[in-house]
Every structure is written in structure tokens, then in C-alpha cells.
Design a protein around this motif. Structure first.
Motif, short mmCIF file in Angstrom:
data_model
loop_
_atom_site.label_atom_id
_atom_site.label_comp_id
_atom_site.label_asym_id
_atom_site.label_seq_id
_atom_site.Cartn_x
_atom_site.Cartn_y
_atom_site.Cartn_z
N PHE A 26 -34.53 39.32 34.60
CA PHE A 26 -33.50 39.52 35.72
C PHE A 26 -32.10 39.53 35.34
CE2 PHE A 26 -37.41 38.94 38.15
CZ PHE A 26 -36.86 39.76 39.54
N PRO A 27 -31.41 40.52 35.35
CA PRO A 27 -29.85 40.39 34.87
C PRO A 27 -29.12 39.15 35.75
CG PRO A 27 -30.69 42.56 35.37
CD PRO A 27 -31.75 41.80 35.87
N LEU A 28 -28.30 38.98 34.92
CA LEU A 28 -27.65 37.71 35.68
C LEU A 28 -26.52 38.24 36.61
CD1 LEU A 28 -26.79 34.63 35.09
CD2 LEU A 28 -24.73 35.56 33.80
N THR A 29 -26.50 37.28 37.68
CA THR A 29 -25.64 37.67 38.75
C THR A 29 -24.17 37.85 38.33
OG1 THR A 29 -27.30 37.11 40.35
CG2 THR A 29 -24.82 37.45 41.22
N THR A 30 -23.29 38.69 38.61
CA THR A 30 -21.91 38.55 38.10
C THR A 30 -20.77 38.05 38.99
OG1 THR A 30 -21.59 41.12 38.56
CG2 THR A 30 -22.47 40.43 36.59
N LEU A 31 -19.80 37.85 38.81
CA LEU A 31 -18.61 37.53 39.51
C LEU A 31 -18.32 38.67 40.56
CD1 LEU A 31 -16.52 35.39 40.68
CD2 LEU A 31 -15.11 36.38 38.63
N SER A 32 -18.18 39.73 39.78
CA SER A 32 -17.85 40.86 40.84
C SER A 32 -19.15 41.02 41.71
CB SER A 32 -17.87 41.98 39.91
OG SER A 32 -17.70 43.33 40.43
N GLY A 33 -20.26 40.98 41.12
CA GLY A 33 -21.44 41.12 42.19
C GLY A 33 -21.23 40.17 43.62
N ARG A 34 -20.87 38.74 42.97
CA ARG A 34 -20.85 37.76 44.07
C ARG A 34 -20.03 38.19 45.03
NH1 ARG A 34 -21.71 32.55 40.04
NH2 ARG A 34 -23.89 33.06 39.51
N LEU A 35 -18.85 38.59 44.55
CA LEU A 35 -17.48 38.76 45.44
C LEU A 35 -17.88 40.11 46.34
CD1 LEU A 35 -14.48 38.46 42.97
CD2 LEU A 35 -15.03 36.68 44.86
N ARG A 36 -18.61 41.01 45.94
CA ARG A 36 -18.73 42.33 46.58
C ARG A 36 -19.96 41.75 47.71
NH1 ARG A 36 -17.98 47.47 44.15
NH2 ARG A 36 -16.78 47.19 42.28
N ARG A 37 -20.86 41.02 47.42
CA ARG A 37 -21.55 40.49 48.38
C ARG A 37 -21.04 39.73 49.55
NH1 ARG A 37 -26.84 37.79 45.21
NH2 ARG A 37 -28.26 39.97 45.30
N ALA A 38 -20.09 38.85 49.27
CA ALA A 38 -19.39 38.14 50.14
C ALA A 38 -18.29 39.00 51.12
CB ALA A 38 -18.47 36.85 49.43
N ALA A 39 -17.57 40.04 50.36
CA ALA A 39 -17.02 41.02 51.05
C ALA A 39 -17.76 41.70 52.04
CB ALA A 39 -16.28 41.88 50.14
N TYR A 40 -18.87 42.22 51.71
CA TYR A 40 -19.79 43.17 52.54
C TYR A 40 -20.15 42.27 53.61
CZ TYR A 40 -19.87 46.68 48.77
OH TYR A 40 -19.61 47.38 47.87
N GLY A 41 -20.36 41.19 53.34
CA GLY A 41 -21.01 39.89 54.62
C GLY A 41 -19.69 39.79 55.76
N LEU A 42 -18.64 39.56 55.14
CA LEU A 42 -17.26 39.40 55.91
C LEU A 42 -17.09 40.71 56.74
CD1 LEU A 42 -15.16 37.11 53.39
CD2 LEU A 42 -16.40 36.34 55.21
N LEU A 43 -17.21 41.56 56.10
CA LEU A 43 -16.97 42.83 56.90
C LEU A 43 -17.54 43.24 58.04
CD1 LEU A 43 -15.86 45.17 54.00
CD2 LEU A 43 -14.39 44.37 55.90
#
Length: 691
Positions: free
Chosen positions: A265-282
Motif C-alpha cells: 500500500f502506498p504511503l498516505t501523503t501530506l497532500s492527500g491528507r490535506l485534500r481529504r480534510a478539505a473535502y470533508g470541511l467543504l
């Protein structure tokens, strides 16, 4: 040897070419299975007649469901998935067979090297233009030159078509349905193969296919695949390809990201985490994706079978068309579609100053808002504050940054355009949904109506041109004859740009021929001083009965005048589009302009296919499009000197006889039309001095 699965959606001519190329250019016997979405264009009957194994659904079900269904029916170990707008090159299958043998494993994904008219800056695609449609496909040159550019095998690459072993496809579950109808489903499949342990991702250099470039994606409701990918895997598609697939390439620098996490499994990236958070906040994920998911995704142009449309009775709608007057006029089918779907809604339109005249009498519009092409800071700020979230729905038919930003500012729900290029990718984050913007191969009216499809409402193809009784009175007062008692033709000689101009002597010859046949010439033009001077210069050499109204009429008044004319002749300009829409017998003079995209939309034309071909003089309903000659036509450039003040040889060399022949064609060779050579009616006005 292989099973070949091909989903198709009303692309019969492309499919015929695709299947024919497989049959003629394969070295081994292959099983072909086709899934037919809709098929009302004759695809279903053709496939049956060919004896090809197929499945069929009444409407488009998208790539994910279609390909999964097809693969389940295959009987060979190795399966090739390809699109219906691809052409197989000779030797494609033997190259794949050699690649399979050299890899020594069946846990692998192999890809052909694609050749396209435009590579979209993808280094894995060879840019060579052998045609953009089956009609203009240059097969002889294609067969001579398809191997002319080197294309070595690329490890760690990905492209189309895709060859895989059926066992591993079943193991990873094929295409994931959450990516329906298909955006980013290929990248998700790559990730699933990676997680299954696959480390053989190879583009085979000598297995080649020509691709006409995505002929169906512009008609679907596009899912937000990039967002779904990040939420699912915690890493962006770009990061996965760069750090993981890229690490497989010989000589590639070691990826620090992949080195820190060498597991499956590829490592979760900082960019990926931030995008996940942004999509959730939106608040847009995952609920919006779940709500919009359709088990039978996609939509046949012109209607919707899904009663659950995207929006319910919006009260205020804004349409943004901040470009030229022709673009504004060709957006009226969208406005009419909105009005018919929601007659109680107030529809406002935002346009540039100077283009609003074509909309002022439009009965579908509540208000036309204008903005200068270069507004001052405070003026722009007032506009933005006046628009901010005032509309239930905002949409644009344009690809540009500015109309997309206006749409984002104004609308609670926002719909627009994307062309699939990387530079336009950021706009998808501003839009609720977007349609495919086609630069070359789709008429502007059909491209614009792609936004209507996103809303789940019925298409209306009518280009709306309107006037009121006061306009009729003003036109009657401007003419030296009673408009109902004399036969006349409207000649519009001056387009906005010189590269669309026909030569001056041609207009004079045409006016003479009209007078010989009892038809008075009435000249039109804008109130631009240069245009009025140009018309006046030619007018002085025309027959005495010629009437010039250049600079005297508004667009609405011109519309009424044209509606009463026996014929209209003009270049690629807004008035020509108006004449075609009004049903007036119209001769449109085209040179460098692309008829497929910009041909005048004929009255009553409601087909989902383009009304015009790329090349040749042609008639559709009330319009004859006369195209200038030359191998370079249409070059789609701004004149022979490549600037909008230059002239185009194809139009400068177009004889008046070709235009007269088009009028005769519209008239059905009426007996009242003179067939003899032209005779000057006044020697003083017989020719305009050149130079």
C-alpha cells in the motif's frame, strides 16, 4: 489469441473503422466483444449484421459497468480493453505477444503506444495528425508513417489500450463502480494492480494504436474521479505515478516517498491528507458523490431518462457568456432550454459590453448584465458584490478563466466547461459539474448544450433571434420600397475580422446578377466607421437599385429585415448565424473557419450530430455553406498572414459563380433565375478598381 472488449456509444463510423482495423491488421485470431450503449444511430443493427458477440443496454451505462460486464463474457486468458475511436496499427498483437513472453509473468499490465492529433503534453503519446474523424482520416499516410517516430518500451508507464490477464482482473475486482461513469477509473485500476503485487507496467513501443481523442467523454456526466481517488487511497494520482510507477523506470532516481514505505500500500501523503480534510470541511464528500452516483450513468444527448434531475425548480439562473457576439448568440439554445424547463425562473445573462444587442429582445431573458472587457477595479468589485451567491444556478458555456470565476462567484450550484488539459484542471474545484469543451470536432451549439445535459433537462436546439413591432416600423421607414411588395436579398459584406472577408468584386458581380433576376440587393453593416466606409466603397460600384442600410439598423432591426428577405449572403459572422436561425435561405461564405464548429446552425436542425463536414460546399436545411478552395482549407488560422487583419486566399479566390450557384441551389433552379453569363448593367459600376 486475445479477447478484445470495446464499449461504444453511438459512434458507429468510428466503431466500423476500429473493428475493420483489428480484422485487417492483426496477425492472430482474436475474439471481439462489444457493449452497445443505446445504439440508436444504427450501431446495434450493424453489430448484429457483422456477427460480432455483443451486449446491449438502452442507454449509456459508463465505462466501469460496461467493461466489467464484457470481461465476464470473455473466453481467452488475455484481454485487451480499447475504445471505439481507436485504429489498430499492423503488428500490434505480435508486439504484445512478445512483451508477454519477455515479462515471464501474467501479473502485468501492458499498454499500446498511442498516436493522437494532440498529445496534450503527455510524453507517452506520439503527436501525429492523420485525421480527427473517420471522414478525414488519411489511412494511406497513416500506414506509411505510423512507425516513423521512435517509440521504445517504457517501464512504469501507462496509456491505452490496456492488456491484462483475466485472472488478475477478477482478482482485483475490475473497475471500481464508485468511479462511474469512468473518470479516473484507469488510475484506480493501476493502484489495485500495484496493491496486488504487480510491478510490470509497460508501454509497448511497437504496439501502436491511433486515437481520435475521447469522442464520448464530452457527453457524460463526469464524476469527480480525482477527488474519489484521494479519498480512497490517501494519495493523489500524480504522486502515485511519479513516486511509485516512476520508480520502475530503468535509471530512475530512487523515490524517497516509495523508499519510506516499500510495502504494497502506498504511503498516505501530506497532500492527500490535506485534500481529504478539505473535502470533508467543504461538506462535499462523500455525501455529494453518493447522491450523484447513478447505477446507469451518462445521458443520451437531447433527453434524460432519469426523473431525479440535479436541481429542483431554481428561482434565479445566471448564464455567463463573456466573449464575442457570435458566442453570445449561440448560447441562446441553452437559455431556451433553461426557460422551457423552469418557466418561472428569472434568467439573467452576463456578457461583455457591445455584445448585448443580440439578446435585448429575447423573451427568455429577465435581464442582460454587461461588463467591460477591461473593467476598472471599483467597477469590477461592484459587479462581483452584486453577483455573489445571488443565483441558485450559475453556468457558463465558455472555457475561459474569467467566465468560470464569474460562475463560481454567482452560483450556489455551478456548471461549466473543461477540455481535459492540465492547465484547466483547477476549474473542476470551482464547479459542481462540468461538461467536455470540444475545440474542433463538435459544433458550438452542441458543445454548449453539454451543460444542459448536466442539469438533467431537455435540450432545445433553437438559436433564438427576436424583435418587436417598433423594430418593424423602423425598418419599414428606412427602406425606399414597401417591404412586403418587392423581392430583395440581404448582403452582409463586412465581418469583424478581415480574414473572413470575401473579395469586393465578388459582391459587385453578385449584386449585378441579382438585379438581372429582379432581386434588389440590400446591404447591411454595423455602425463602426471603418465598416461603414468599406461598405460605401463597394456600394458606389453596385447597380443603381442597391440599398445600403449599413450603420442604420440595430441587431433586432437587422433580424426583422433578414426575416423578410428572399436570400441572405454573408461571411462567417453573427448576422449569418441569425439568418440561418430565422429560416431565411442563407449562403454562408467560409474560408479558414472550421465549419464543424462554426457553421451557421440551420433552422429546424435538431440532430445530435454536427450539421457540417470539415471540407466542401454543403447544404443543410435552409443553409448552403460555400467553402473556398485549397488543400489548406480550413486552416483554422487568422488569415494567410496569421493575424486578424490579413486576408485569406481561399476567400479572395472564391468566384462569384460559386455563390450564385449556391443561390440557385437554394431556389431549386427556379425558372425566374437567369442562367446566362453576367452582363454589367452599368459600365461605370461594372468593376471596382484594384490597388
Amino acid at each position: 489469441m486475445f479477447s478484445i472488449v470495446i464499449p461504444t456509444w453511438n459512434n458507429l463510423e468510428y466503431l466500423k473503422l476500429c473493428v475493420d482495423s483489428i480484422r485487417r491488421h492483426s496477425q492472430s485470431d482474436h475474439e471481439i466483444i462489444i457493449h452497445i450503449n443505446d445504439g440508436s444511430d444504427g450501431t446495434l443493427e450493424w453489430v448484429k449484421a457483422q456477427g460480432i458477440k455483443y451486449s446491449h443496454t438502452a442507454k449509456n451505462i459508463g465505462i466501469c459497468l460496461a467493461v466489467n460486464h464484457l470481461v465476464a463474457q470473455t473466453s481467452r486468458d488475455w484481454v485487451l480493453y480499447m475504445n471505439d475511436d481507436m485504429v489498430a496499427c499492423p503488428g500490434w498483437d505480435t508486439a504484445f505477444a512478445d512483451a508477454i513472453e519477455s515479462s515471464g509473468t501474467d501479473l502485468a499490465l501492458f499498454f499500446s503506444t498511442m498516436i493522437q492529433p494532440d498529445n496534450g503534453r503527455n510524453p507517452n503519446i506520439i503527436k501525429m495528425n492523420f485525421g480527427t474523424t473517420p471522414e478525414n482520416f488519411d489511412e494511406s499516410r497513416f500506414l506509411r508513417e505510423y512507425l516513423s517516430e521512435a517509440g521504445p518500451d517504457i517501464e512504469g508507464g501507462e496509456a491505452q489500450p490496456t492488456l491484462f490477464h483475466r485472472k488478475w482482473w477478477m482478482m482485483v475486482g475490475g473497475y471500481s463502480l464508485e468511479f462511474s461513469p469512468g473518470m479516473s477509473s484507469d488510475d484506480d485500476l493501476l493502484m489495485k494492480f500495484w496493491v496486488a503485487g504487480c510491478r510490470h507496467f509497460r508501454i509497448v513501443g511497437s504496439s501502436r494504436f491511433y486515437h481520435f481523442s475521447c469522442k464520448s467523454t464530452g457527453r457524460i456526466r463526469r464524476n469527480k474521479g480525482g477527488r474519489i481517488f484521494v479519498m480512497k487511497w490517501g494519495i493523489t494520482q500524480k504522486e502515485f505515478k511519479q513516486h511509485y510507477l516512476g520508480s520502475l523506470r530503468p535509471g530512475a532516481a530512487p523515490s524517497k516517498l516509495a523508499a519510506r514505505h516499500p510495502g504494497l500500500f502506498p504511503l498516505t501523503t501530506l497532500s492527500g491528507r490535506l485534500r481529504r480534510a478539505a473535502y470533508g470541511l467543504l461538506g462535499e464528500h462523500p455525501l455529494q458523490d453518493i447522491e450523484l452516483w447513478d447505477s446507469e450513468p451518462g445521458q443520451v444527448p437531447g433527453h434524460t431518462d432519469n426523473p431525479a434531475t440535479v436541481l429542483k425548480d431554481p428561482r434565479r439562473i445566471l448564464v455567463v457568456v463573456t466573449l464575442r457576439i457570435g458566442d453570445v448568440l449561440l448560447s441562446t439554445p441553452v437559455i431556451r432550454s433553461l426557460h422551457l424547463a423552469w418557466p418561472q425562473a428569472k434568467i439573467d445573462v452576463l456578457v461583455f459590453e457591445g455584445t448585448e444587442g443580440v439578446l435585448l429582445r429575447n423573451p427568455d431573458i429577465n435581464r442582460v448584465i454587461t461588463v467591460p472587457t477591461r473593467p476598472g477595479f471599483w467597477q469590477h468589485l461592484r459587479l462581483i458584490l452584486g453577483l455573489f451567491r445571488r443565483y441558485d444556478v450559475a453556468l457558463t458555456t465558455l472555457l475561459g478563466d474569467r467566465p468560470t470565476l464569474y460562475t463560481w462567484i454567482a452560483g450556489k450550484a455551478r456548471f461549466g466547461m473543461q477540455d481535459g488539459s492540465k492547465k484547466e484542471h483547477w476549474k473542476q474545484y470551482l464547479l459542481t459539474r462540468w461538461a467536455k469543451f470540444e475545440h474542433v470536432d463538435s459544433h458550438t451549439v452542441l458543445t454548449n448544450l453539454g451543460v444542459v445535459d448536466l442539469l438533467g433537462i431537455m435540450r432545445n436546439h433553437e438559436v433564438v433571434v427576436a424583435w418587436n413591432p417598433s423594430d418593424e416600423i423602423l425598418v419599414a421607414g428606412a427602406l425606399p420600397f414597401a417591404i412586403g411588395t418587392e423581392t430583395f436579398a440581404v448582403l452582409h459584406m463586412s465581418p469583424k475580422f478581415s480574414y473572413k472577408m470575401w473579395h469586393q468584386n465578388g459582391w459587385i458581380e453578385l449584386a449585378q446578377w441579382l438585379e438581372v433576376n429582379g432581386i434588389r440587393a440590400v446591404l447591411t453593416g454595423s455602425n463602426d466607421p471603418a465598416e461603414m466606409a468599406y461598405v460605401e466603397q463597394i456600394y458606389r460600384f453596385m447597380p443603381p437599385g442597391t440599398v445600403s442600410l449599413a450603420g442604420k439598423l440595430s441587431l433586432a432591426e437587422n433580424a426583422y429585415l433578414i426575416s423578410r428577405a428572399k436570400y441572405y449572403v454573408g461571411p462567417d459572422t453573427a448576422l449569418t448565424h441569425m439568418a440561418a436561425a430565422l429560416g431565411t435561405p442563407t449562403v454562408a461564405l467560409f474560408g479558414p473557419s472550421n465549419p464543424v464548429k462554426w457553421g451557421p446552425w440551420p433552422k429546424g436542425y435538431e440532430d445530435t450530430r454536427n450539421p457540417y463536414r470539415t471540407r466542401g460546399t454543403q447544404r443543410v436545411n435552409n443553409v448552403v455553406l460555400v467553402q473556398g478552395g485549397g488543400d489548406c482549407v480550413p486552416c483554422m488560422e487568422e488569415g494567410c498572414d496569421r493575424h486578424n487583419a490579413s486576408l485569406s486566399n481561399c476567400l479572395q479566390n472564391l468566384p462569384a459563380a460559386s455563390v450564385i450557384a449556391a443561390i440557385r441551389r437554394l431556389s431549386g433552379e427556379e425558372t425566374g433565375l437567369d442562367q446566362s453569363p453576367l452582363v454589367p448593367v452599368n459600365k461605370r459600376r461594372a468593376a471596382l478598381p484594384l490597388g
